[in-house]
Write an enzyme that holds these catalytic residues in place. Sequence first.
Site, PDB file in Angstrom:
ATOM      1  N   HIS A 152      29.340 -24.778 -44.373  1.00 44.40           N
ATOM      2  CA  HIS A 152      29.720 -26.010 -44.068  1.00 44.40           C
ATOM      3  C   HIS A 152      28.984 -26.667 -45.642  1.00 44.40           C
ATOM      4  CE1 HIS A 152      31.438 -29.940 -43.112  1.00 44.40           C
ATOM      5  NE2 HIS A 152      29.890 -30.406 -43.396  1.00 44.40           N
ATOM      6  N   GLU A 153      27.289 -26.986 -45.551  1.00 44.51           N
ATOM      7  CA  GLU A 153      26.921 -27.376 -46.454  1.00 44.51           C
ATOM      8  C   GLU A 153      26.337 -26.333 -47.938  1.00 44.51           C
ATOM      9  OE1 GLU A 153      25.233 -30.282 -45.471  1.00 44.51           O
ATOM     10  OE2 GLU A 153      26.182 -30.061 -43.423  1.00 44.51           O
TER      11      GLU A 153
END
Length: 350
Positions: A17-18
């Site tokens: 996600h990051e």
Amino acid sequence: MSFLVSLLVLSALIFFHELGHYLAARRMGVKVEVFSIGFGAKVASFHKWGNEWRLALIPLGGYVKMKGQDDSDPTKKSYDADSYNVKTPLQKMFILFAGPLANFVLAFILYLFIALGGPNILSPVIGQIVKDSPAFVAGIETNDTIRSINGTAITKWEEMAEIIEHADGVLSFEVERAGYIHFIAVTPKITQTTNMFNEVIEKKMIGIGSAGVTHKLSLGLEETFSYATNQTIHASTLIFTGLKKLLFGEVPANELGGVISIVKLTSDATDAGWMSVLFFAALISVNLGVLNLLPIPALDGGHIMFNLYEFLFRREVNEEIMLKLTIAGWVILIGLMGLGLYNDINRLIG
């Protein structure tokens, strides 16, 4: 071992996600100051590609800190050329959406691996039969295998369930029993049952349960991509539906689970085999993608909402309003996390 796998799965999903935010920010020329997996005290870190890569003590989240962006104080801004603040609303929305998008892409890839490995699906083998139900009256028996319904070949339990649910009148079942073929007429009737959200619903049924017999689904190349696409869409729809029902009170708040539930379910999936871990990881990845798109100011969806406002009205959201909304967003998030944790503890005690 199961607990360790749970943490590794969660950390991997957060990392992707990051990473989506990170790659999009770099693509837009924004300086990334910190890429952190976890919150709280720093456990380990190193510097590479112009930013700090950090592992923090609490591995239940993560963040990418971009120059000019501070969720703890959204009024702190930088107007340097490599700052997040000088980018256009569309560029900022691209950076914000890249995180959830990475989760959807990861889920698709995981479902691809599942499809290539041959996912186990329920075979149309009859288990329990409800007394006096249409199946019981018609003469269907435990361990019967359904080969076709009204001439349509049946290979999966869900195919049979769908035909029964949408039936119009009498159905002709081709049944294999002890090596012999029988043709049995069954008339489904509307029956009350509960769905996956524990809601009481009415639908056409014949009063049968699965024997739990499974077989591997063999897929070609095109079918593999179709399976991964359909599963990703289905998981997303399922989560959106669940959230809607929770928000409108159609599902009680005690159904909400927290991080303990996630760890426990991942542990259970680990005990069931690596295919189950992949399947559950894909579902949680979609979950992360969907939840981060909610229009809550502390989440990606909230920041997208602010930038959409700026794009439409050609002016930034008032700083005081943004600060108050961000604080409210954090209160909502902490409240939801607290409720999930409370429910988890109650389940453990119960």
